[in-house]
Design a protein around this motif. Structure first.
Motif, PDB file in Angstrom:
ATOM      1  N   PHE A 196      -2.043  -1.397   5.974  1.00  0.00           N
ATOM      2  CA  PHE A 196      -2.256  -0.376   4.859  1.00  0.00           C
ATOM      3  C   PHE A 196      -0.911   0.055   4.074  1.00  0.00           C
ATOM      4  O   PHE A 196      -0.036   0.805   4.795  1.00  0.00           O
ATOM      5  CB  PHE A 196      -3.125   0.501   4.868  1.00  0.00           C
ATOM      6  N   ILE A 197      -0.509  -0.271   2.918  1.00  0.00           N
ATOM      7  CA  ILE A 197       0.763   0.170   2.503  1.00  0.00           C
ATOM      8  C   ILE A 197       0.495   0.990   1.232  1.00  0.00           C
ATOM      9  O   ILE A 197      -0.153   0.773   0.314  1.00  0.00           O
ATOM     10  CB  ILE A 197       1.699  -1.283   1.933  1.00  0.00           C
ATOM     11  N   THR A 198       1.198   2.125   1.115  1.00  0.00           N
ATOM     12  CA  THR A 198       1.460   2.930  -0.056  1.00  0.00           C
ATOM     13  C   THR A 198       2.750   2.733  -0.693  1.00  0.00           C
ATOM     14  O   THR A 198       3.725   2.762   0.029  1.00  0.00           O
ATOM     15  CB  THR A 198       1.432   4.523   0.456  1.00  0.00           C
ATOM     16  N   VAL A 199       2.505   2.267  -2.006  1.00  0.00           N
ATOM     17  CA  VAL A 199       3.686   1.910  -2.805  1.00  0.00           C
ATOM     18  C   VAL A 199       4.100   3.062  -3.777  1.00  0.00           C
ATOM     19  O   VAL A 199       3.269   3.571  -4.318  1.00  0.00           O
ATOM     20  CB  VAL A 199       3.352   0.617  -3.703  1.00  0.00           C
ATOM     21  N   PHE A 200       5.428   3.443  -3.696  1.00  0.00           N
ATOM     22  CA  PHE A 200       5.822   4.454  -4.591  1.00  0.00           C
ATOM     23  C   PHE A 200       6.936   3.703  -5.473  1.00  0.00           C
ATOM     24  O   PHE A 200       8.162   3.233  -5.042  1.00  0.00           O
ATOM     25  CB  PHE A 200       6.578   5.391  -3.756  1.00  0.00           C
ATOM     26  N   MET A 201       6.468   3.677  -6.678  1.00  0.00           N
ATOM     27  CA  MET A 201       7.171   2.970  -7.828  1.00  0.00           C
ATOM     28  C   MET A 201       8.647   3.747  -7.986  1.00  0.00           C
ATOM     29  O   MET A 201       8.482   5.057  -8.143  1.00  0.00           O
ATOM     30  CB  MET A 201       6.466   2.614  -8.841  1.00  0.00           C
ATOM     31  N   GLU A 215      -0.900  10.846  -3.306  1.00  0.00           N
ATOM     32  CA  GLU A 215       0.295  10.072  -2.723  1.00  0.00           C
ATOM     33  C   GLU A 215       0.455   8.731  -3.268  1.00  0.00           C
ATOM     34  O   GLU A 215      -0.307   7.955  -2.787  1.00  0.00           O
ATOM     35  CB  GLU A 215       0.089  10.317  -1.144  1.00  0.00           C
ATOM     36  N   GLY A 216       1.637   8.371  -3.557  1.00  0.00           N
ATOM     37  CA  GLY A 216       2.088   7.240  -3.834  1.00  0.00           C
ATOM     38  C   GLY A 216       1.385   6.802  -5.351  1.00  0.00           C
ATOM     39  O   GLY A 216       0.635   7.458  -6.045  1.00  0.00           O
ATOM     40  N   CYS A 217       1.764   5.389  -5.656  1.00  0.00           N
ATOM     41  CA  CYS A 217       1.014   5.056  -7.085  1.00  0.00           C
ATOM     42  C   CYS A 217       0.158   3.897  -6.677  1.00  0.00           C
ATOM     43  O   CYS A 217      -0.923   3.787  -7.628  1.00  0.00           O
ATOM     44  CB  CYS A 217       2.224   4.293  -7.775  1.00  0.00           C
ATOM     45  N   TYR A 218       0.389   3.190  -5.664  1.00  0.00           N
ATOM     46  CA  TYR A 218      -0.428   2.097  -5.348  1.00  0.00           C
ATOM     47  C   TYR A 218      -0.963   1.958  -3.865  1.00  0.00           C
ATOM     48  O   TYR A 218      -0.073   2.406  -3.207  1.00  0.00           O
ATOM     49  CB  TYR A 218      -0.182   0.715  -5.719  1.00  0.00           C
ATOM     50  N   LEU A 274       7.400  -9.380   3.374  1.00  0.00           N
ATOM     51  CA  LEU A 274       6.542  -8.956   2.145  1.00  0.00           C
ATOM     52  C   LEU A 274       7.102  -7.421   1.838  1.00  0.00           C
ATOM     53  O   LEU A 274       7.481  -7.125   0.545  1.00  0.00           O
ATOM     54  CB  LEU A 274       5.101  -9.082   2.329  1.00  0.00           C
ATOM     55  N   LEU A 275       7.510  -6.770   2.644  1.00  0.00           N
ATOM     56  CA  LEU A 275       7.971  -5.393   2.675  1.00  0.00           C
ATOM     57  C   LEU A 275       9.198  -5.727   1.693  1.00  0.00           C
ATOM     58  O   LEU A 275       9.493  -4.681   0.980  1.00  0.00           O
ATOM     59  CB  LEU A 275       7.940  -4.802   4.007  1.00  0.00           C
ATOM     60  N   ASN A 296       9.551   2.023  -3.177  1.00  0.00           N
ATOM     61  CA  ASN A 296       9.684   2.330  -1.610  1.00  0.00           C
ATOM     62  C   ASN A 296       8.217   2.227  -1.405  1.00  0.00           C
ATOM     63  O   ASN A 296       7.114   2.209  -2.175  1.00  0.00           O
ATOM     64  CB  ASN A 296      10.178   3.820  -1.261  1.00  0.00           C
ATOM     65  N   TYR A 297       8.030   2.317   0.076  1.00  0.00           N
ATOM     66  CA  TYR A 297       6.770   2.104   0.597  1.00  0.00           C
ATOM     67  C   TYR A 297       6.509   2.783   1.699  1.00  0.00           C
ATOM     68  O   TYR A 297       7.732   3.309   2.506  1.00  0.00           O
ATOM     69  CB  TYR A 297       6.314   0.607   0.815  1.00  0.00           C
ATOM     70  N   LYS A 298       5.166   2.934   2.257  1.00  0.00           N
ATOM     71  CA  LYS A 298       4.847   3.362   3.648  1.00  0.00           C
ATOM     72  C   LYS A 298       3.907   2.495   4.352  1.00  0.00           C
ATOM     73  O   LYS A 298       2.915   2.353   3.337  1.00  0.00           O
ATOM     74  CB  LYS A 298       4.238   5.064   3.413  1.00  0.00           C
ATOM     75  N   VAL A 299       3.951   2.156   5.635  1.00  0.00           N
ATOM     76  CA  VAL A 299       2.965   1.255   6.048  1.00  0.00           C
ATOM     77  C   VAL A 299       2.226   1.881   7.162  1.00  0.00           C
ATOM     78  O   VAL A 299       2.939   2.651   8.120  1.00  0.00           O
ATOM     79  CB  VAL A 299       3.968   0.107   6.679  1.00  0.00           C
ATOM     80  N   SER A 300       1.226   1.661   7.186  1.00  0.00           N
ATOM     81  CA  SER A 300       0.205   1.875   8.427  1.00  0.00           C
ATOM     82  C   SER A 300      -0.437   0.610   8.892  1.00  0.00           C
ATOM     83  O   SER A 300      -1.037  -0.199   7.964  1.00  0.00           O
ATOM     84  CB  SER A 300      -0.958   2.930   7.997  1.00  0.00           C
ATOM     85  N   LEU A 301      -0.568   0.514  10.196  1.00  0.00           N
ATOM     86  CA  LEU A 301      -1.206  -0.746  10.965  1.00  0.00           C
ATOM     87  C   LEU A 301      -2.425  -0.416  11.195  1.00  0.00           C
ATOM     88  O   LEU A 301      -2.861   0.644  12.117  1.00  0.00           O
ATOM     89  CB  LEU A 301      -0.204  -1.240  11.865  1.00  0.00           C
TER      90      LEU A 301
END
Length: 143
Positions: free
Chosen positions: A72-77, A105-108, A123-124, A132-137
């Motif tokens: 699960f990835i949170t994308v910060f444009m 939190e985040g844009c997408y 992909l990252l 930028n992004y934040k990843v949760s597995l």
């Protein structure tokens, strides 16, 4: 009370049976709602025409075909100009299962399935073009 006057309680019952198991035959559902299979088919077509039923899906086991990493990835444009190209990127990548534009939190938020850590890393790296992004597995699916 139904908000859409063009469907009735029987339509909702049919919809619920399809949600439980979309592979059920219309004849089997007809027996449950006291209609013929043809009548159920007509009601299903109506639900499709109204946009209530948008499609069908299956439950499957991605790990059986090698997609063992679920992220699960949170994308910060990084800029407002990046959204259009980001959306085009998302449409082109089959590893991206879902993308939601969100508030908070985040844009997408994205849900991704890949086969290897290397594939996730690639992909990252591509995501960095957009922000930028934040990843949760995922370690286990509970529902």
């Amino acid at each position: 009370m139904l908000s859409n006057q063009s469907i009735d309680e029987t339509d909702l019952l049919i919809l619920n049976y399809l949600i439980q198991d979309a592979a059920q035959s219309h004849k089997a559902i007809g027996q449950l709602v006291h209609l013929t299979g043809q009548a159920v088919s007509a009601r299903v077509r109506k639900l499709q025409d109204l946009g209530i039923i948008e499609g069908y899906t299956i439950h499957w086991n991605p790990s059986k075909i090698g997609q063992i990493i679920h992220a699960f990835i949170t994308v910060f444009m990084k800029s407002g100009n990046a959204h259009q190209s980001f959306l085009a990127f998302v449409q082109q990548r089959e590893q991206i299962i879902e993308t939601h534009r969100v508030s908070g939190e985040g844009c997408y938020w994205m849900r991704v399935r890949v086969s290897t850590p290397k594939e996730l890393s690639l992909l990252l790296n591509e995501l960095l073009h957009y922000g930028n992004y934040k990843v949760s597995l995922s370690i286990d699916q509970v529902k």
